[in-house]
Structures are given as structure tokens and as C-alpha cells.
Design a protein around this motif. Structure first.
Motif, PDB file in Angstrom:
ATOM      1  N   LEU A   2       0.861  -1.181   0.000  1.00  0.00           N
ATOM      2  CA  LEU A   2       0.000   0.000   0.000  1.00  0.00           C
ATOM      3  C   LEU A   2       0.898   1.233   0.000  1.00  0.00           C
ATOM      4  CD1 LEU A   2      -3.095   0.720   0.312  1.00  0.00           C
ATOM      5  CD2 LEU A   2      -2.585   1.142   2.719  1.00  0.00           C
ATOM      6  N   ASP A 125      -1.854   5.296  -3.316  1.00  0.00           N
ATOM      7  CA  ASP A 125      -3.138   4.609  -3.121  1.00  0.00           C
ATOM      8  C   ASP A 125      -4.059   5.446  -2.235  1.00  0.00           C
ATOM      9  OD1 ASP A 125      -2.408   2.285  -4.606  1.00  0.00           O
ATOM     10  OD2 ASP A 125      -1.152   1.670  -2.926  1.00  0.00           O
ATOM     11  N   ASP A 192      -6.540   1.482  10.126  1.00  0.00           N
ATOM     12  CA  ASP A 192      -7.216   1.721   8.843  1.00  0.00           C
ATOM     13  C   ASP A 192      -6.292   1.325   7.678  1.00  0.00           C
ATOM     14  OD1 ASP A 192      -8.782   2.597   6.772  1.00  0.00           O
ATOM     15  OD2 ASP A 192      -8.906   4.681   7.409  1.00  0.00           O
ATOM     16  N   ARG A 196      -6.873  -1.515   4.827  1.00  0.00           N
ATOM     17  CA  ARG A 196      -6.837  -1.193   3.395  1.00  0.00           C
ATOM     18  C   ARG A 196      -5.767  -2.017   2.687  1.00  0.00           C
ATOM     19  NH1 ARG A 196      -8.694   4.657   2.037  1.00  0.00           N
ATOM     20  NH2 ARG A 196      -9.667   5.362   3.957  1.00  0.00           N
ATOM     21  N   HIS A 199      -7.027  -5.481   2.092  1.00  0.00           N
ATOM     22  CA  HIS A 199      -8.033  -5.415   1.036  1.00  0.00           C
ATOM     23  C   HIS A 199      -7.348  -5.213  -0.322  1.00  0.00           C
ATOM     24  CE1 HIS A 199     -11.921  -4.660  -0.730  1.00  0.00           C
ATOM     25  NE2 HIS A 199     -11.484  -3.530  -1.280  1.00  0.00           N
ATOM     26  N   HIS A 200      -6.305  -4.372  -0.304  1.00  0.00           N
ATOM     27  CA  HIS A 200      -5.534  -4.029  -1.491  1.00  0.00           C
ATOM     28  C   HIS A 200      -4.839  -5.275  -2.066  1.00  0.00           C
ATOM     29  CE1 HIS A 200      -3.672  -0.891  -3.903  1.00  0.00           C
ATOM     30  NE2 HIS A 200      -2.509  -1.471  -3.763  1.00  0.00           N
TER      31      HIS A 200
END
Length: 202
Positions: A2, A125, A192, A196, A199-200
Motif C-alpha cells: 500500500l 493509493d 485503517d 486497506r 483489502h488491497h
């Protein structure tokens, strides 16, 4: 991986947030620090700067004389552009190396002071903006960095406005209060980022 852009106006507490994120395990790419490293004695970067600006910008012990170079480039946008043309590609190359060395699931945080000014948000991102009021930032610059109020205001005025920075933010960390409040917000932001990141990776 990320890729996160971290920015904030001078005096907003960006370095403190960087430090806290690094403690959680983020890979920090600090553009300012890299810009100093690429012109250290013996580097091709320093040789290129000397070739452009002359041997007078190096001290007797072979170190770049930053105040002298600063006096030249900040008085002449053409000279500043010449310096940036040498330093920026070197900083980008080193930043890319650091990123390439990071683990595939790493959260890589690019500490970029002029992210909003240079329209760099699309490179990441997501973008985190450290936000603090002008009054708070002015107080920190005068109290902690020893600037005069006039110097501090001039430095702040040379950067993007608070609104311009907030316009590119995906996540905002409010650093108007004490350190304890900041630490709690960074912990929340880190959770957070991890979510992410997972998920990324999917």
C-alpha cells in the motif's frame, strides 16, 4: 503493498506522525532526508551540484554549504530549477529502491512536504494529511524552531493553503491538540491502513 502519501504544512507535526507510523512498522520514504543523502560527500549528486554551481558551494571539509546554496537558489527561480533537475531524479530513484526493498505486504509511507503543491496525490493509493490551524503551526514554528513570526508566516504562505491540502486527503489526522491525542489518532489511522492494505492485496 500500500503506497501512502503523507503531507502537511510546515509546523503541522508531519515528522512526529512519520515517527509514530515507523514505530508501527510502516516503511518510511522521507523525501527531505533522501535529498540530503544524495548530495553527501563522495556522491555523484554532490559532484553534479558542484559542476553546476561551482566549487564555492562546498565547505573546506567537502560538505555541501547549504546556506550558501540556499542563498543562490532561493533568489533565482532558474537556479532553483537547475538544482531540482539534479536532485529530484536522484531522490525519485532512491525512493523507488527503498520501495522495491519493502515486503510485498508493506505499508510504504512517502513523507512528501509539497504533495498538494506539486499535484502528486495520484501517485499514491491514498493520501494522509496532517492538519493543524495556522495559529497552532505559527506557535510551534516560533516556540520550537526559533523562527520569528514573520519568518514563520512567510514559510507558511509559500506552501499550499489548508483547503488545498484537505482537498487531496483520503485520511485527515488532526494535530491541533497535545501529543497524546495525536498518538491515538495515528493508532486509528494505522489500523485503517492495515485494513486497506489487506483489502488491497486481495
Amino acid at each position: 503493498m500500500l503506497k501512502v502519501g503523507l503531507t502537511g504544512g510546515i509546523g503541522s507535526g508531519k515528522s512526529e506522525v512519520s515517527r509514530l507510523l515507523a514505530a508501527y512498522g510502516a516503511v518510511i520514504v522521507d523525501a527531505d532526508r533522501i535529498a540530503r543523502e544524495v548530495v553527501e560527500p563522495g556522491t555523484p549528486g554532490l559532484a553534479a551540484v558542484v559542476a553546476e554551481f561551482g566549487p564555492g558551494i562546498v565547505t573546506a571539509d567537502g560538505v555541501l554549504d547549504r546556506p550558501k546554496l540556499g542563498a543562490i537558489v532561493f533568489a533565482d527561480t532558474g537556479r532553483l530549477a537547475a538544482l531540482n533537475a539534479i536532485v529530484h531524479p536522484l531522490v525519485r530513484a532512491r525512493s523507488a529502491e527503498i520501495e522495491a526493498e519493502a515486503a510485498p505486504d508493506a505499508v510504504v509511507v512517502h513523507d512528501v512536504p509539497l504533495l498538494a503543491e506539486n499535484g502528486l496525490a495520484p501517485l499514491y493509493d491514498l493520501v494522509i494529511v496532517i492538519d493543524a490551524t495556522e495559529e497552532t503551526r505559527l506557535d510551534r514554528l516560533v516556540r520550537l524552531r526559533g523562527m520569528t513570526p514573520e519568518e514563520a508566516r512567510a514559510r507558511m504562505a509559500a506552501q499550499a493553503t489548508r483547503e488545498e491540502r484537505l482537498a487531496v486527503a483520503d485520511l485527515v489526522i488532526d494535530n491541533d491538540g497535545p501529543l497524546e491525542a495525536l498518538e491515538a489518532q495515528v493508532a486509528k489511522a494505522w489500523a485503517d491502513l492495515l485494513a486497506r492494505s489487506a483489502h488491497h492485496a486481495d
